[in-house]
Motif scaffolding. Structure first.
Motif, PDB file in Angstrom:
ATOM      1  N   ARG A  11      37.445 -46.276  38.862  1.00 45.70           N
ATOM      2  CA  ARG A  11      36.162 -46.617  39.129  1.00 45.70           C
ATOM      3  C   ARG A  11      35.514 -45.250  39.810  1.00 45.70           C
ATOM      4  O   ARG A  11      34.306 -45.494  40.317  1.00 45.70           O
ATOM      5  N   VAL A  12      35.799 -44.217  39.549  1.00 45.32           N
ATOM      6  CA  VAL A  12      35.431 -43.105  39.933  1.00 45.32           C
ATOM      7  C   VAL A  12      33.882 -42.629  39.479  1.00 45.32           C
ATOM      8  O   VAL A  12      33.833 -43.258  38.226  1.00 45.32           O
ATOM      9  N   CYS A  13      33.021 -42.151  40.130  1.00 45.62           N
ATOM     10  CA  CYS A  13      31.685 -42.098  39.704  1.00 45.62           C
ATOM     11  C   CYS A  13      31.498 -41.374  38.591  1.00 45.62           C
ATOM     12  O   CYS A  13      31.929 -40.154  38.610  1.00 45.62           O
ATOM     13  N   THR A  67      29.411 -31.063  49.828  1.00 49.69           N
ATOM     14  CA  THR A  67      30.441 -31.683  50.199  1.00 49.69           C
ATOM     15  C   THR A  67      30.912 -31.772  51.755  1.00 49.69           C
ATOM     16  O   THR A  67      31.106 -33.022  52.310  1.00 49.69           O
ATOM     17  N   GLU A  68      30.723 -30.802  52.389  1.00 47.26           N
ATOM     18  CA  GLU A  68      31.085 -31.135  53.933  1.00 47.26           C
ATOM     19  C   GLU A  68      29.963 -31.731  54.514  1.00 47.26           C
ATOM     20  O   GLU A  68      30.061 -32.438  55.603  1.00 47.26           O
ATOM     21  N   PRO A 103      42.197 -34.281  51.029  1.00 53.60           N
ATOM     22  CA  PRO A 103      41.247 -34.560  49.883  1.00 53.60           C
ATOM     23  C   PRO A 103      40.960 -36.085  49.706  1.00 53.60           C
ATOM     24  O   PRO A 103      39.980 -36.592  49.331  1.00 53.60           O
ATOM     25  N   ARG A 104      42.313 -36.635  50.152  1.00 59.69           N
ATOM     26  CA  ARG A 104      42.119 -38.426  49.717  1.00 59.69           C
ATOM     27  C   ARG A 104      41.163 -39.073  50.666  1.00 59.69           C
ATOM     28  O   ARG A 104      40.925 -40.248  50.284  1.00 59.69           O
ATOM     29  N   ALA A 105      41.049 -38.283  51.638  1.00 56.40           N
ATOM     30  CA  ALA A 105      40.020 -38.971  52.518  1.00 56.40           C
ATOM     31  C   ALA A 105      38.673 -39.099  52.473  1.00 56.40           C
ATOM     32  O   ALA A 105      37.826 -39.564  52.979  1.00 56.40           O
ATOM     33  N   PHE A 106      38.243 -37.922  51.128  1.00 60.67           N
ATOM     34  CA  PHE A 106      36.946 -37.822  50.996  1.00 60.67           C
ATOM     35  C   PHE A 106      36.599 -38.820  49.726  1.00 60.67           C
ATOM     36  O   PHE A 106      37.327 -38.721  48.474  1.00 60.67           O
ATOM     37  N   LEU A 107      35.956 -40.038  50.008  1.00 61.53           N
ATOM     38  CA  LEU A 107      35.704 -41.103  48.937  1.00 61.53           C
ATOM     39  C   LEU A 107      34.034 -41.290  48.498  1.00 61.53           C
ATOM     40  O   LEU A 107      33.939 -42.401  48.203  1.00 61.53           O
ATOM     41  N   GLN A 108      33.494 -40.054  48.599  1.00 57.81           N
ATOM     42  CA  GLN A 108      31.949 -40.221  48.496  1.00 57.81           C
ATOM     43  C   GLN A 108      31.469 -40.518  46.800  1.00 57.81           C
ATOM     44  O   GLN A 108      30.828 -40.913  46.605  1.00 57.81           O
ATOM     45  N   PRO A 155      27.823 -39.285  55.341  1.00 53.88           N
ATOM     46  CA  PRO A 155      28.193 -39.941  53.801  1.00 53.88           C
ATOM     47  C   PRO A 155      26.932 -40.552  53.668  1.00 53.88           C
ATOM     48  O   PRO A 155      26.350 -41.565  54.310  1.00 53.88           O
ATOM     49  N   VAL A 156      26.402 -40.407  52.168  1.00 49.95           N
ATOM     50  CA  VAL A 156      25.518 -41.452  51.746  1.00 49.95           C
ATOM     51  C   VAL A 156      26.019 -42.626  51.110  1.00 49.95           C
ATOM     52  O   VAL A 156      25.428 -43.543  51.000  1.00 49.95           O
ATOM     53  N   VAL A 157      27.278 -42.582  51.137  1.00 48.80           N
ATOM     54  CA  VAL A 157      27.986 -43.830  50.772  1.00 48.80           C
ATOM     55  C   VAL A 157      28.776 -44.330  52.187  1.00 48.80           C
ATOM     56  O   VAL A 157      29.766 -43.624  52.357  1.00 48.80           O
ATOM     57  N   GLY A 158      27.900 -44.950  52.910  1.00 53.87           N
ATOM     58  CA  GLY A 158      28.592 -45.293  54.171  1.00 53.87           C
ATOM     59  C   GLY A 158      29.838 -46.312  54.219  1.00 53.87           C
ATOM     60  O   GLY A 158      30.534 -46.225  55.042  1.00 53.87           O
ATOM     61  N   MET A 159      29.789 -47.158  53.288  1.00 53.25           N
ATOM     62  CA  MET A 159      30.985 -48.019  53.045  1.00 53.25           C
ATOM     63  C   MET A 159      31.173 -48.687  51.678  1.00 53.25           C
ATOM     64  O   MET A 159      30.285 -48.674  50.803  1.00 53.25           O
ATOM     65  N   LEU A 160      32.548 -49.049  51.305  1.00 51.30           N
ATOM     66  CA  LEU A 160      32.623 -49.310  49.947  1.00 51.30           C
ATOM     67  C   LEU A 160      33.241 -51.196  50.225  1.00 51.30           C
ATOM     68  O   LEU A 160      33.902 -51.356  51.359  1.00 51.30           O
ATOM     69  N   SER A 161      32.921 -51.622  49.302  1.00 51.62           N
ATOM     70  CA  SER A 161      33.059 -53.131  49.519  1.00 51.62           C
ATOM     71  C   SER A 161      33.802 -53.649  48.105  1.00 51.62           C
ATOM     72  O   SER A 161      33.584 -53.135  47.149  1.00 51.62           O
TER      73      SER A 161
END
Length: 475
Positions: free
Chosen positions: A419-421, A339-340, A408-413, A346-352
């Protein structure tokens, strides 16, 4: 007597609504906008650099499409919560995935998403994990044997290759009951075809216009051939799973594919095929790349390696691989390490996102044809969200909430909201299993300078290389 009502007074604290054109952003060229400035393989880094220069939000233009980019995690959470009614997948993501017939739950919207969510969530229910664990352990034993042999030969190990082999074998075995054993035999033909898909997806996603609908370049014809072969392979898996279920009526599903077939209907056949491919593609990449990004941080902290090894040995005794799923669940520090690493790499660099109708977000008027990007890393490396944000500290994720060193809300991986994974828990089990297996038996040393490892955006952000020397630990 008539009284005139008082004129409404402006609220000095109210935020003025701005149009996209009023935002700052890099200068483009007529018609194409910023399209020629964006390198799909490095787009996440370019977007972060522009955010540092122009602030958040800022604007871009790719062909006719207007784009707004935010770094604020509050905005990202709002957009995720408001899906699927107010926002959908951004830009042409859903269109491109549907054209490739690999959208599945990831790309579905509205009623299609609701129906697919049901059978995918049922297949990935955590109650199935104790039954999954023996299969995962068998593949982890294979990984351990292979790393032991490579270590004894004194070879530099390409850990990105080894981790990808583990996740491919694990996903295929759990999802379809077919273990390709890529760890020992190397990528099979289907795996090599799968590796063509995501890079082309990123190129199409960031192209100024969908040229491939009218003109098929050699790279598009190669993609067509790869997709045709992969879809034919998936259909053989589905046919085999249906035949097995018919031979053993009343038996519980033996794998995720059978679970989806049992929960779905004949009308869901195309959606099930698309979700099989989503499992193959996303389930492999996100887990392998997240694990790979832990390695430079672990190699730079021998004390942390020793701490993890001691915890693994205490739980596992003399076993090379954790034998009990219940014991693995107690080893929270191993998941915190991943997680750290995801926070910093981040492997998910951006959400669209794209609005379903005209709306206002954070004081910006968004028309329904625009694209919104929410960048992951800026919020996760912001001192207002994480104490000492550039320091790799997995223990921050284990602290009590009232004394937490993170927001914790800033972690969106893994996303958030509806729509959470759905595969996040399965990914966590694999991450714990792999790291306990490696660190229980080996010390890791990075075989190159950390700065020589580049970030490559191929839908997920992967390292360009990950060479490691493995030193056996004395038992």
């Amino acid at each position: 007597m008539h009284f005139k009502p008082p004129e409404p007074q402006p609220n000095p604290g109210a935020k003025r609504v701005r149009r996209i054109e009023e935002l700052r952003g890099p200068r483009g060229i007529p018609w194409l906008g910023n399209a020629l400035q964006i390198d799909p393989s490095k787009a996440h880094r370019q977007f972060e650099e522009w955010a540092a220069e122009y602030g958040s939000p800022y604007r871009l233009k790719v062909g006719p499409k207007r784009i707004v980019v935010w770094t604020d995690h509050h905005v990202a959470n709002q957009l995720l919560r408001d899906r699927p009614k107010a926002f959908r997948r951004g830009g042409r993501i859903s269109q491109v995935l549907e054209e490739m017939r690999i959208g599945g739950l990831f790309a579905a919207e509205g009623s299609a998403w609701l129906s697919q969510r049901k059978f995918v969530m049922q297949a990935l229910n955590v109650t199935h994990f104790p039954g999954f664990y023996p299969t995962l352990r068998t593949i982890a034993l294979r990984l351990h044997a292979r790393l032991t042999r490579l270590s004894e030969e004194g070879r530099v190990v390409d850990m990105l290759h080894e981790l990808t082999g583990f996740t491919v074998d694990a996903v295929c075995a759990l999802a379809f009951g077919a273990d390709p054993n890529t760890l020992e035999q190397g990528p099979d033909r289907i795996q090599r075809q799968l590796q063509r898909i995501f890079p082309m997806f990123m190129k199409r996603l960031l192209a100024p216009f969908p040229y491939w609908r009218w003109l098929r370049l050699p790279q598009d014809r190669a993609l067509d051939a790869a997709l045709n072969e992969v879809h034919a392979y998936v259909q053989t898996l589905i046919d085999a799973a249906r035949a097995q279920m018919q031979r053993t009526p009343g038996q519980p599903p033996a794998n995720l594919l059978q679970s989806m077939l049992a929960a779905g209907t004949d009308a869901d056949a195309a959606a099930i095929a698309a979700n099989v491919l989503t499992l193959l593609l996303a389930g492999e990449d996100t887990t392998a790349h997240s694990l790979a990004w832990t390695i430079p941080y672990l190699c730079g902290d021998s004390a942390l390696q020793d701490e993890l090894a001691a915890q693994a040995r205490q739980a596992m005794g003399g076993d090379a691989v954790c034998s009990d799923y219940r014991l693995l669940r107690q080893l929270d520090l191993f998941e915190a390490v991943v997680t750290e690493a995801q926070r910093l790499k981040p492997v998910v660099g951006m959400l669209s996102f794209t609005p379903t109708s005209a709306t206002v977000v954070d004081g910006v008027a968004l028309p329904p044809d625009c694209i919104v990007y929410a960048l992951s890393r800026p919020a996760m490396t912001d001192a207002s969200n994480f104490r000492d944000p550039q320091h790799f500290d997995p223990h921050r994720w284990l602290e009590r909430r009232d004394g937490a060193a993170h927001e914790p809300r800033a972690f969106l991986q893994f996303g958030a909201g509806p729509r959470v994974c759905p595969g996040r828990h399965l990914a966590a089990v694999q991450m714990r299993l792999v790291l306990t297996t490696i660190l229980n038996s080996f010390r890791m040393e990075l075989a190159c300078a950390p700065e020589a490892i580049e970030e490559i955006n191929a839908f997920t952000v992967m390292p360009s290389r990950m060479p490691v020397r493995l030193r056996p630990r004395n038992k």
